[in-house]
Design a protein around this motif. Structure first.
Motif, PDB file in Angstrom:
ATOM      1  N   ALA A  22       1.600  -0.709  -2.572  1.00 28.96           N
ATOM      2  CA  ALA A  22       1.982   0.569  -1.973  1.00 28.96           C
ATOM      3  C   ALA A  22       1.267   1.722  -2.668  1.00 28.96           C
ATOM      4  O   ALA A  22       0.799   2.674  -2.013  1.00 28.96           O
ATOM      5  CB  ALA A  22       3.492   0.756  -2.043  1.00 28.96           C
ATOM      6  N   SER A  23       1.170   1.659  -3.983  1.00 38.38           N
ATOM      7  CA  SER A  23       0.530   2.759  -4.702  1.00 38.38           C
ATOM      8  C   SER A  23      -0.966   2.814  -4.431  1.00 38.38           C
ATOM      9  O   SER A  23      -1.546   3.912  -4.368  1.00 38.38           O
ATOM     10  CB  SER A  23       0.804   2.640  -6.203  1.00 38.38           C
ATOM     11  OG  SER A  23       0.184   1.491  -6.764  1.00 38.38           O
ATOM     12  N   GLN A  24      -1.600   1.663  -4.265  1.00 34.78           N
ATOM     13  CA  GLN A  24      -3.021   1.658  -3.935  1.00 34.78           C
ATOM     14  C   GLN A  24      -3.271   2.240  -2.536  1.00 34.78           C
ATOM     15  O   GLN A  24      -4.210   3.008  -2.324  1.00 34.78           O
ATOM     16  CB  GLN A  24      -3.576   0.235  -4.017  1.00 34.78           C
ATOM     17  CG  GLN A  24      -3.743  -0.279  -5.436  1.00 34.78           C
ATOM     18  CD  GLN A  24      -5.062   0.131  -6.059  1.00 34.78           C
ATOM     19  OE1 GLN A  24      -5.978   0.565  -5.369  1.00 34.78           O
ATOM     20  NE2 GLN A  24      -5.158  -0.012  -7.371  1.00 34.78           N
ATOM     21  N   ILE A  25      -2.432   1.858  -1.594  1.00 36.73           N
ATOM     22  CA  ILE A  25      -2.566   2.402  -0.242  1.00 36.73           C
ATOM     23  C   ILE A  25      -2.421   3.922  -0.268  1.00 36.73           C
ATOM     24  O   ILE A  25      -3.227   4.665   0.315  1.00 36.73           O
ATOM     25  CB  ILE A  25      -1.534   1.752   0.700  1.00 36.73           C
ATOM     26  CG1 ILE A  25      -1.901   0.287   0.951  1.00 36.73           C
ATOM     27  CG2 ILE A  25      -1.446   2.517   2.022  1.00 36.73           C
ATOM     28  CD1 ILE A  25      -0.817  -0.507   1.662  1.00 36.73           C
ATOM     29  N   ALA A  26      -1.381   4.411  -0.965  1.00 35.86           N
ATOM     30  CA  ALA A  26      -1.160   5.856  -1.045  1.00 35.86           C
ATOM     31  C   ALA A  26      -2.306   6.548  -1.786  1.00 35.86           C
ATOM     32  O   ALA A  26      -2.725   7.644  -1.405  1.00 35.86           O
ATOM     33  CB  ALA A  26       0.172   6.132  -1.741  1.00 35.86           C
ATOM     34  N   PHE A  27      -2.816   5.910  -2.840  1.00 41.78           N
ATOM     35  CA  PHE A  27      -3.921   6.487  -3.603  1.00 41.78           C
ATOM     36  C   PHE A  27      -5.137   6.745  -2.714  1.00 41.78           C
ATOM     37  O   PHE A  27      -5.852   7.737  -2.885  1.00 41.78           O
ATOM     38  CB  PHE A  27      -4.294   5.543  -4.750  1.00 41.78           C
ATOM     39  CG  PHE A  27      -5.499   5.972  -5.531  1.00 41.78           C
ATOM     40  CD1 PHE A  27      -5.406   6.957  -6.501  1.00 41.78           C
ATOM     41  CD2 PHE A  27      -6.737   5.388  -5.304  1.00 41.78           C
ATOM     42  CE1 PHE A  27      -6.517   7.354  -7.226  1.00 41.78           C
ATOM     43  CE2 PHE A  27      -7.857   5.777  -6.019  1.00 41.78           C
ATOM     44  CZ  PHE A  27      -7.752   6.766  -6.985  1.00 41.78           C
ATOM     45  N   HIS A  28      -5.353   5.860  -1.754  1.00 40.04           N
ATOM     46  CA  HIS A  28      -6.498   6.008  -0.856  1.00 40.04           C
ATOM     47  C   HIS A  28      -6.200   6.924   0.332  1.00 40.04           C
ATOM     48  O   HIS A  28      -7.037   7.065   1.234  1.00 40.04           O
ATOM     49  CB  HIS A  28      -6.945   4.640  -0.347  1.00 40.04           C
ATOM     50  CG  HIS A  28      -7.688   3.835  -1.375  1.00 40.04           C
ATOM     51  ND1 HIS A  28      -9.012   4.051  -1.671  1.00 40.04           N
ATOM     52  CD2 HIS A  28      -7.289   2.819  -2.179  1.00 40.04           C
ATOM     53  CE1 HIS A  28      -9.407   3.200  -2.604  1.00 40.04           C
ATOM     54  NE2 HIS A  28      -8.377   2.446  -2.932  1.00 40.04           N
ATOM     55  N   GLY A  29      -5.013   7.519   0.340  1.00 42.38           N
ATOM     56  CA  GLY A  29      -4.698   8.490   1.377  1.00 42.38           C
ATOM     57  C   GLY A  29      -4.081   7.912   2.628  1.00 42.38           C
ATOM     58  O   GLY A  29      -3.996   8.605   3.657  1.00 42.38           O
ATOM     59  N   PHE A  30      -3.611   6.668   2.549  1.00 47.69           N
ATOM     60  CA  PHE A  30      -2.973   6.045   3.706  1.00 47.69           C
ATOM     61  C   PHE A  30      -1.468   5.938   3.469  1.00 47.69           C
ATOM     62  O   PHE A  30      -0.957   6.310   2.406  1.00 47.69           O
ATOM     63  CB  PHE A  30      -3.608   4.678   3.980  1.00 47.69           C
ATOM     64  CG  PHE A  30      -5.056   4.760   4.373  1.00 47.69           C
ATOM     65  CD1 PHE A  30      -5.435   5.091   5.667  1.00 47.69           C
ATOM     66  CD2 PHE A  30      -6.075   4.550   3.433  1.00 47.69           C
ATOM     67  CE1 PHE A  30      -6.770   5.193   6.033  1.00 47.69           C
ATOM     68  CE2 PHE A  30      -7.412   4.648   3.777  1.00 47.69           C
ATOM     69  CZ  PHE A  30      -7.755   4.972   5.088  1.00 47.69           C
ATOM     70  N   ASP A  31      -0.754   5.435   4.449  1.00 44.35           N
ATOM     71  CA  ASP A  31       0.711   5.456   4.425  1.00 44.35           C
ATOM     72  C   ASP A  31       1.256   4.044   4.226  1.00 44.35           C
ATOM     73  O   ASP A  31       1.123   3.202   5.123  1.00 44.35           O
ATOM     74  CB  ASP A  31       1.227   6.041   5.739  1.00 44.35           C
ATOM     75  CG  ASP A  31       2.749   6.172   5.762  1.00 44.35           C
ATOM     76  OD1 ASP A  31       3.410   5.766   4.784  1.00 44.35           O
ATOM     77  OD2 ASP A  31       3.270   6.673   6.774  1.00 44.35           O
ATOM     78  N   PRO A  32       1.882   3.760   3.082  1.00 45.18           N
ATOM     79  CA  PRO A  32       2.429   2.418   2.878  1.00 45.18           C
ATOM     80  C   PRO A  32       3.447   2.008   3.939  1.00 45.18           C
ATOM     81  O   PRO A  32       3.574   0.815   4.237  1.00 45.18           O
ATOM     82  CB  PRO A  32       3.088   2.513   1.498  1.00 45.18           C
ATOM     83  CG  PRO A  32       2.398   3.641   0.823  1.00 45.18           C
ATOM     84  CD  PRO A  32       2.047   4.610   1.902  1.00 45.18           C
ATOM     85  N   ALA A  33       4.143   2.960   4.519  1.00 52.87           N
ATOM     86  CA  ALA A  33       5.133   2.617   5.540  1.00 52.87           C
ATOM     87  C   ALA A  33       4.472   2.033   6.783  1.00 52.87           C
ATOM     88  O   ALA A  33       5.105   1.289   7.543  1.00 52.87           O
ATOM     89  CB  ALA A  33       5.947   3.855   5.922  1.00 52.87           C
ATOM     90  N   VAL A  34       3.201   2.333   6.972  1.00 54.25           N
ATOM     91  CA  VAL A  34       2.460   1.851   8.138  1.00 54.25           C
ATOM     92  C   VAL A  34       1.475   0.755   7.749  1.00 54.25           C
ATOM     93  O   VAL A  34       1.319  -0.241   8.463  1.00 54.25           O
ATOM     94  CB  VAL A  34       1.703   3.020   8.814  1.00 54.25           C
ATOM     95  CG1 VAL A  34       0.837   2.518   9.958  1.00 54.25           C
ATOM     96  CG2 VAL A  34       2.676   4.081   9.293  1.00 54.25           C
TER      97      VAL A  34
END
Length: 428
Positions: free
Chosen positions: A141-153
């Motif tokens: 989740a943190s990697q996804i968010a770090f790249h500017g995307f949404d972990p919920a999706v």
């Protein structure tokens, strides 16, 4: 006629086993004047007796040679990590340049994702199993968010489709096909920590690659448990810890695999000086030139005291070989399963698959009845009773007792003792 479920029969099985136990090579905690029946190698393996000598060797070298210990005498510190490279490669079915012992599992996972999770607007997603180990989920989740995307999706969590929280290969195949155009990475466990289900690494890697995604594995519960073939699996990377089945001590230095096709990759990575090629490392130049293979992902010089116990454990694995240990594991866990079904069917439900190819040594158990209790209350009551008898498994919320007969030091007699203790709890 011999009672096939008796303690005497268990002792006879141990005496006749093609691979005698190496229990004497380990320090087993004691309870009430006797050794525990210790089934918690899936959380922390026992201490090899040889570990102390390797640690004391480092301490003595430090005391007598100080900084010169990096370059002189036996087991020099500069190339110390190389002492575990080849036995570690044999343990996981890899080429020596594909493995390295470094850092901790989640740190290694983040380092691998820097290189192998390269999301785009079209392919931002990661596929993991629902109920994955929390550290993996946090990392994803943190990697996804770090790249500017949404972990919920973009963090796709695959729900079980079989009883007990199991996930079929058909379900995995459908999910990879369904989400394939969006997948950047499939990150899967070798063995799911709560259910004990083992997966076909080569098939999952094949499915991911067929959809244009990369594939990695968390093998925390696989290394030292399954007879792995990481190179042949074709997976891009894998990470694991060494404090469970590999018996390298609490918080031990972890392990990492990078397939040889990525040995000289130009993928971005977080660089550190110990990943720089050894021949020119001490020129202290400004440009990073990575070592070919997994060692090129190293950051800092290795913790020598942390690697020392790993040497002791790998010596034991090398002495026996993972294939022979896996054969013994199959015998032990099959015996545990038979006794549970024959004597404890009204008390325990086995969550882990019955197919030996879909499990390691661990059986995950739920208490379905006993002493008028049900559900989690019954499970905790039994777990606490077993611990009070010196029979140690471990507990995973909400209601699972994990019993893991490790083939290096557990015996059929340990298993018979566990089953008898459960029966005693039933009748008390």
């Amino acid at each position: 006629m011999t009672d096939l479920h008796s303690a005497a029969h268990a002792a006879a099985l141990d005496a006749a086993d093609p691979l005698p136990t190496l229990r004497e090579q380990f320090l087993v905690p004691r309870h009430g004047g006797a050794e525990q029946a210790y089934f918690v190698g899936n959380s922390l393996g026992l201490q090899p007796r040889g570990a102390r000598a390797h640690v004391e060797e480092v301490l003595d070298k430090w005391a007598t040679e100080a900084v010169e210990g990096h370059f002189t005498g036996q087991a020099q510190w500069m190339p110390y990590h190389e002492l575990v490279r080849e036995p570690l490669a044999r343990l996981v079915g890899a080429q020596p340049q594909e493995v390295v012992a470094m850092n901790s599992l989640t740190a290694n996972l983040h380092l691998m994702m820097v290189s192998f999770y390269r999301p785009t607007r079209e392919r931002p997603a990661i596929l993991i199993e629902a109920g994955s180990f929390p550290s993996d989920r946090y990392a994803m989740a943190s990697q996804i968010a770090f790249h500017g995307f949404d972990p919920a999706v973009d963090l796709i969590e695959l729900e079980p489709d079989r009883p007990g929280g199991l996930i079929s290969m058909e379900r995995i195949e459908r999910a990879i096909a369904e989400h394939g155009p969006r997948l950047a990475l499939v990150l899967w466990p070798g063995v799911q920590y709560r259910t004990g289900q083992a997966f076909d690494l080569a098939e999952i890697a094949r499915l991911a690659h067929a959809q244009g995604a990369l594939c990695g594995f968390d093998l925390a519960h696989g290394v030292g448990n399954l007879d792995l073939r990481l190179h042949d699996s074709g997976t891009d990377f894998a990470v694991w810890c060494h404090y469970k089945y590999v018996n390298a001590g609490p918080g031990a230095v972890a392990g990492c695999f990078v397939h040889e096709r990525h040995a000289g990759t130009d993928r971005p990575r977080f660089a550190g000086w110990w990943g720089h090629q050894a021949a020119t490392r001490f020129r202290m130049g400004p440009e990073f030139v990575p070592t070919l293979g997994a060692e090129g992902w190293q950051l800092s010089n290795p913790p020598i005291l942390g690697l020392a116990p790993l040497r002791a454990s790998l010596e034991l694995f090398d002495r026996i070989g993972m294939a022979a240990l896996r054969d013994k594991s199959l015998r032990l866990t099959s015996y545990l399963e038979r006794l549970i079904r024959a004597r404890l069917a009204q008390t325990l439900e086995i969550v882990t698959p019955a197919d030996p190819t879909q499990r390691g040594c661990q059986l995950s158990l739920r208490v379905i009845g006993g002493r008028g209790l049900v559900g989690r209350e019954a499970g905790r009551a039994l777990f606490d009773y077993l611990a009070a008898q010196g029979v140690l498994g471990d507990w995973r919320e909400p209601d699972v007792i994990r019993i893991s007969p490790a083939p290096l030091y557990n015996t059929h007699a340990d298993i018979a003792r566990f089953v008898q203790a459960v029966e005693d709890w039933q009748g008390s």
